[in-house]
Structures are given as structure tokens and as C-alpha cells.
Design an enzyme around this catalytic site. Structure first.
Site, mmCIF file in Angstrom:
data_model
loop_
_atom_site.group_PDB
_atom_site.id
_atom_site.type_symbol
_atom_site.label_atom_id
_atom_site.label_comp_id
_atom_site.label_asym_id
_atom_site.label_seq_id
_atom_site.Cartn_x
_atom_site.Cartn_y
_atom_site.Cartn_z
ATOM 1 N N GLY A 98 0.813 -1.212 0.000
ATOM 2 C CA GLY A 98 0.000 0.000 0.000
ATOM 3 C C GLY A 98 0.843 1.257 0.000
ATOM 4 O O GLY A 98 0.326 2.354 -0.230
ATOM 5 N N GLY A 132 -0.217 6.154 1.369
ATOM 6 C CA GLY A 132 0.938 5.631 0.634
ATOM 7 C C GLY A 132 2.270 6.198 1.089
ATOM 8 O O GLY A 132 3.305 5.891 0.510
ATOM 9 N N ARG A 189 6.221 -13.539 1.098
ATOM 10 C CA ARG A 189 5.779 -13.676 2.477
ATOM 11 C C ARG A 189 4.825 -14.851 2.588
ATOM 12 O O ARG A 189 4.282 -15.308 1.574
ATOM 13 C CB ARG A 189 4.994 -12.428 2.913
ATOM 14 C CG ARG A 189 5.659 -11.128 2.576
ATOM 15 C CD ARG A 189 4.623 -10.059 2.194
ATOM 16 N NE ARG A 189 5.298 -8.859 1.674
ATOM 17 C CZ ARG A 189 5.650 -7.834 2.419
ATOM 18 N NH1 ARG A 189 5.361 -7.821 3.691
ATOM 19 N NH2 ARG A 189 6.285 -6.807 1.898
ATOM 20 N N ASP A 258 1.727 -11.552 6.977
ATOM 21 C CA ASP A 258 2.285 -10.765 5.867
ATOM 22 C C ASP A 258 3.655 -10.213 6.241
ATOM 23 O O ASP A 258 4.374 -9.696 5.387
ATOM 24 C CB ASP A 258 1.345 -9.622 5.468
ATOM 25 C CG ASP A 258 0.869 -8.811 6.666
ATOM 26 O OD1 ASP A 258 0.279 -9.409 7.575
ATOM 27 O OD2 ASP A 258 1.109 -7.599 6.695
ATOM 28 N N ASP A 268 9.681 -6.033 8.343
ATOM 29 C CA ASP A 268 8.511 -5.231 8.749
ATOM 30 C C ASP A 268 8.280 -5.181 10.248
ATOM 31 O O ASP A 268 7.149 -5.283 10.717
ATOM 32 C CB ASP A 268 7.243 -5.779 8.058
ATOM 33 C CG ASP A 268 6.994 -5.063 6.737
ATOM 34 O OD1 ASP A 268 7.709 -4.090 6.437
ATOM 35 O OD2 ASP A 268 6.084 -5.491 5.995
HETATM 36 P P1 AMP Z 1 3.055 -2.888 7.794
HETATM 37 O O1 AMP Z 1 2.514 -2.638 9.164
HETATM 38 O O2 AMP Z 1 4.077 -1.874 7.373
HETATM 39 O O3 AMP Z 1 3.539 -4.278 7.620
HETATM 40 O O4 AMP Z 1 1.834 -2.661 6.801
HETATM 41 C C1 AMP Z 1 0.645 -3.431 6.797
HETATM 42 C C2 AMP Z 1 -0.178 -3.110 5.577
HETATM 43 O O5 AMP Z 1 -0.670 -1.764 5.617
HETATM 44 C C3 AMP Z 1 0.575 -3.224 4.260
HETATM 45 O O6 AMP Z 1 -0.294 -3.717 3.292
HETATM 46 C C4 AMP Z 1 0.958 -1.789 3.977
HETATM 47 O O7 AMP Z 1 1.173 -1.570 2.608
HETATM 48 C C5 AMP Z 1 -0.257 -1.039 4.476
HETATM 49 N N1 AMP Z 1 0.065 0.358 4.869
HETATM 50 C C6 AMP Z 1 0.726 0.758 5.978
HETATM 51 N N2 AMP Z 1 0.834 2.099 6.006
HETATM 52 C C7 AMP Z 1 0.237 2.562 4.890
HETATM 53 C C8 AMP Z 1 0.004 3.873 4.328
HETATM 54 N N3 AMP Z 1 0.425 4.982 4.940
HETATM 55 N N4 AMP Z 1 -0.643 3.940 3.154
HETATM 56 C C9 AMP Z 1 -1.089 2.844 2.514
HETATM 57 N N5 AMP Z 1 -0.909 1.595 2.988
HETATM 58 C C10 AMP Z 1 -0.268 1.445 4.161
HETATM 59 MG MG MG Z 2 4.038 -5.546 6.322
#
Ligand code: AMP
Ligand code: MG
Length: 493
Positions: A98, A132, A189, A258, A268
């Protein structure tokens, strides 16, 4: 320089391949990073750049700022956002990158392959409600912790660069936007397989599994049941990885499926932190209300994640679902022994035990129980045991400890190796410094609030040699002062 130009420095050393982008388009979306207003390179990892076959001199100036922000693409990159799903805190969700873009796979001069990913690079079709983007503090935090894990010998994704974007990112308040360039053996993953399984198309699932085998475990191709072997290999890698976290006192913080990589690298760990006082119930993450991802629960959680991986693979393991489930269950049941083996091997080294005795795990566990009761610092206790004299401290003065110490000394007597030899081993397995939470925060504050990156650079320098005793007066080995507030971490948004 024009945006998204593919014309850039010929000597930077980019050598991209894009095998993932050659898979079926169901596994990703093709798109470019969203350009940013005013990219500025604030951190660059020379050491990693050289390993990747990149030329730091060509990438450290304006060129690097444009490339690591996604404003221009390095030669050969085929940018994509990857599709995946995952169990987040136990619930299944369709996710995907994302806020990340995979530029491609850099092939090093040694022929190794590393994903080059921009994190915080703008909206993608998988962004859901998100913007994003990423903010500077959490991206620097990932940089520091990933380099620290790497220096401790723990397999992990690494950080090549951080740029600020010159654009605000709105969280509770306006913060500086930033992009982290992350490298990984791959970004496959458990969640990538859950995504493929959820599409219920066995051909796609098989393509993905064959890709994973080819990329990470090529010797399995000729196995009688390569997919069951794939499961066994991933289980082995994760058991070893989580054992290393436990031995180092590391808490990942958000062990969703994930965030469990097939490669066996840590990935992550947004709300991660190292534990100070030993307590299996330690949780730092502000969103982990139930303590699902507490320090002491990490082995059982990874086994749970592996069960989700096995479920996704079932149709490939055997055509009869019952048979497939039996075979997967049988492998999964070996997890505890495999984990235990890795943990105990590490514990023996931490205690300087060069031979094996049946009560070694009892000896280690009794020490841990005592550390829990006395709230002893996890890292420093082991380092103290590795030194020739123990400091003045309540636990060390206690009867319990004296009794335990006697048992440990008697155990050391029963092995042929000298005390000096076992102390040497202990000093290479028990770090003198870990990224202490208050030191990480201090480095982030200087960088984010005062644009001063020198505190972080000094910290990184010390963390790059964690087994070497840093100068006492710098205090890098000290836990947070008792007056410090309970430490809280936040998911990396
Ligand atoms: P993470 O906690 O970084 O592993 O992210 C978990 C999910 O949330 C993943 O699919 C990321 O791409 C999405 N995500 C986290 N922060 C954002 C953001 N600011 N904008 C869009 N997607 C996000
Ligand atoms: Mg992640």
C-alpha cells in the site's frame, strides 16, 4: 533532471533483473513511484551499497536523492507493487504493497539477488484508506534496527538509504515525509501464499511455489515432494530466526503472516524493540493490547503463522486434502524440537557451555526465572557473566544466584575447555550493546526535530560492532534510567 527519466548515471552499478515482474500480473500491479517535491538524501549505507555492487560516489549526491525518492528510475528497474494477503492479529485480510514499490532485483557482482524496494513511495492500487506515505522517524527507526540486527548476525532485510520528501505527511499532526530504500532476499511472504490460495487457482499457486523454490531453495526442485520440502525449509528458517530473536531479547512487535518472509529474514518490524529487564510478557507496541506478540509468545506465534503457510500449500502437497493435511501436520509437529534445538545451541554459547549435558536447558531456564524475579537486564546479565568479575548488584548478592552460580561453575568444570576459552565464546555471543530504546529515541529526536543526524551516525557506529565493549563513559550499554516512562512503540506509519 526530468521526473521518471530512465537516463541516469552510467557508473552507479545498477544491474537489475525483474523475475517477479515476469510472473502473472495477478501477483502485482505495475506502476511508478509517485514523485515527491524536494527529495533530499539524509542517510546512505556505503557498506551495503558496496555489497550490492553499487557505487556510493555516484549515488550519494543529487542523483541518489532522485533515485531513492522514486523521482527517477534506475536503469533496468520495472516498478511494481506486490499483491499479498495476511492474517493481521489473527484476522485474514487482503493487503498488498500500500505504500511500497519494488524497483526490481539487483544482481550483485557475486551473483546474489536482492529486492530493492522503496517504502513510503506513494499510493498504489493496494493503499485502501492509506496515503501511501511514510514519515521520517519510523523510517530512520527501521534503518537503525535493521542495521543492528544485521550486525548481531540475525538475518534481516536491510536499509540502503533514507530520503526526506519535502512534503508533509499528516498523522496526528503534520510530519516530515520520508522514503526508505530497503533490500531483501525477496519480499515473498507467508501472506503472498495466502493471497494465491485465496484466489483458489491451483495453477497460480503452483507457479508461485515453483518461483519461491527456484529463488530460495533451488536444490529442492528434484525432491519427491518439493512443496512439502518448501514448507519444511521455511519452517527451519523461521525456527532459527525466532530462536535468534529470543536469544537477543528482540521483540518483533507485529508478527502478522504478511510480515513473515519465506527467506527467513526478519521483515517489517515497525513497532519492534529490544527488551531491557527480562520479562516474557514484555510488549512495546501501542496497538498490541492483548499482548499477542509479547516476547515470550513469539515461538508459538511463528508456529501459528507456519500453520497458515501450510494451509495455503495443501493443494500442492497432496491431491487428497486429508493426506495433505496429515503430511503438513506431521512436519509442523516438528517445530518445537527444531526451535528448541536452535535456542539451546544459542543458550549454550551464551553460557560458555562447549559440551552438551541433559540439564543445560534447566540451567538456562533457572537463570531466566531468576532474572525475571529480580528484573535483571537481559543483555547486561549475560555480558556480566562473560566477564571475570561480577558487578555489585542485588541479584548477584542473592542466595538464589549464589546457588545457581555454583551449579554453573560446576558445569563448566566438567568440560575440558579452559575458563578463558569459554569466556571468549561468551563474548562473541553476548552483545555488549543493543539498540537501547532511549538511545534510539534520542537519535531520532535529534534527526527529526533538529535535522542533526550525527547522534544517529554515532549510534550506528557503535551498533555495527555489538560484541565490542564501547567506552564506558558513552553509556551505550546502560538501560534507560529508572525514571523513564514505560516505553511504547507505534506501527510504522
Ligand atoms: P506494515 O505494518 O508496514 O507491515 O503494513 C501493513 C499493511 O498496511 C501493508 O499492506 C501496507 O502496505 C499497508 N500500509 C501501511 N501504512 C500505509 C500507508 N500509509 N498507506 C497505505 N498503505 C499502508
Ligand atoms: Mg508488512
Amino acid at each position: 533532471m526530468t521526473l521518471n527519466s530512465r537516463q541516469n548515471h552510467p557508473d552507479a552499478g545498477w544491474r537489475f533483473d525483474n523475475t517477479y515482474a515476469r510472473l502473472s500480473e495477478v501477483f502485482y500491479a505495475r506502476l511508478d513511484p509517485v514523485p515527491v517535491r524536494e527529495p533530499k538524501l539524509v542517510v546512505f549505507n556505503d557498506d551495503l551499497a558496496r555489497i550490492l555492487g553499487l557505487n556510493p560516489d555516484a549515488l550519494k549526491g543529487q542523483e541518489g536523492a532522485f533515485i531513492f525518492s522514486g523521482n527517477i528510475l534506475p536503469q533496468g528497474a520495472e516498478p511494481i507493487a506486490q499483491a499479498y494477503a495476511g492474517h493481521q492479529f489473527g484476522s485474514f485480510t487482503i493487503l498488498g504493497d500500500g505504500r511500497a514499490i519494488l524497483l526490481g532485483e539487483q544482481v550483485t557482482p557475486e551473483g546474489k539477488r536482492f529486492d530493492i524496494q522503496l517504502k513510503g513511495s506513494g499510493k498504489t492500487p493496494f493503499s485502501r484508506q492509506g496515503d501511501g506515505r511514510a514519515t521520517l522517524g519510523p523510517m530512520l527507526r527501521e534503518y537503525i534496527i535493521s542495521e543492528a540486527l544485521h550486525a548481531l548476525g540475525i538475518p534481516t532485510t536491510r536499509s540502503l538509504a533514507v530520503v526526506t520528501t519535502g512534503e508533509p505527511v499528516y498523522r496526528e499532526k503534520a510530519l516530515q515525509g520520508a522514503i526508505l530504500t530497503r533490500t531483501a532476499s525477496s519480499h515473498l511472504r507467508v501472506g503472498t501464499f495466502e493471497y494465491a490460495a485465496a484466489r483458489a487457482n491451483p495453477k497460480e499457486l503452483r507457479t508461485l511455489a515453483d518461483y519461491a523454490i527456484h529463488r530460495h531453495f533451488p536444490n529442492l526442485t528434484t525432491d519427491t515432494n518439493p512443496y512439502l520440502s518448501l514448507f519444511a525449509e521455511v519452517l527451519e528458517g523461521q525456527a532459527s530466526l525466532v530462536a535468534r530473536w529470543m536469544l537477543a531479547g528482540f521483540i518483533h512487535g507485529v508478527m502478522n503472516t504478511d510480515n513473515t518472509a519465506l527467506s527467513g529474514e526478519a521483515i517489517d518490524y515497525g513497532p519492534c524493540a529490544f527488551m531491557d529487564a527480562y520479562d516474557p510478557n514484555t510488549v512495546f507496541s501501542s496497538i498490541d493490547i492483548q499482548g499477542r506478540y509479547a516476547y515470550g509468545r513469539q515461538p508459538q506465534i511463528i508456529q501459528w503463522n507456519l500453520a497458515r503457510f501450510a494451509e495455503a500449500l495443501l493443494p500442492l502437497i497432496h491431491e487428497d486434502p486429508k493426506e495433505a493435511a496429515e503430511m503438513a501436520k506431521q512436519k509442523l509437529s516438528q517445530f518445537s524440537d527444531i526451535f528448541r534445538h536452535h535456542w539451546l545451541t544459542g543458550m549454550r554459547a551464551k553460557l560458555g557451555l562447549m559440551t552438551q549435558e541433559t540439564d543445560d536447558s534447566g540451567l538456562a531456564e533457572d537463570l531466566l526465572d531468576m532474572m525475571h524475579r529480580f528484573e535483571a537486564d537481559y543483555t547486561n546479565t549475560f555480558r556480566d557473566l562473560a566477564s571475570s568479575s561480577l558487578p555489585d548488584d542485588t541479584m548477584y548478592q542473592s542466595r538464589d544466584f549464589k546457588e545457581w552460580y555454583g551449579r554453573w561453575q560446576a558445569r563448566l568444570e566438567r568440560q575440558p575447555d579452559s575458563r578463558e576459552a569459554s569466556r571468549r565464546v561468551m563474548k562473541t555471543f553476548n552483545p555488549a550493546v543493543i539498540p537501547r530504546n532511549h538511545r534510539v529515541e534520542e537519535a531520532l529526536e535529534a534527526a527529526v526535530e533538529h535535522d542533526d543526524f550525527t547522534v544517529m551516525e554515532r549510534l550506528l557506529e557503535v551498533l555495527s560492532r555489538p560484541y565490542r565493549q564501547p567506552p564506558e563513559e558513552a553509556g551505550y550499554h546502560l538501560p534507560a534510567p529508572a525514571s523513564a516512562k514505560p516505553y511504547r512503540t507505534f506501527c510504522g506509519t
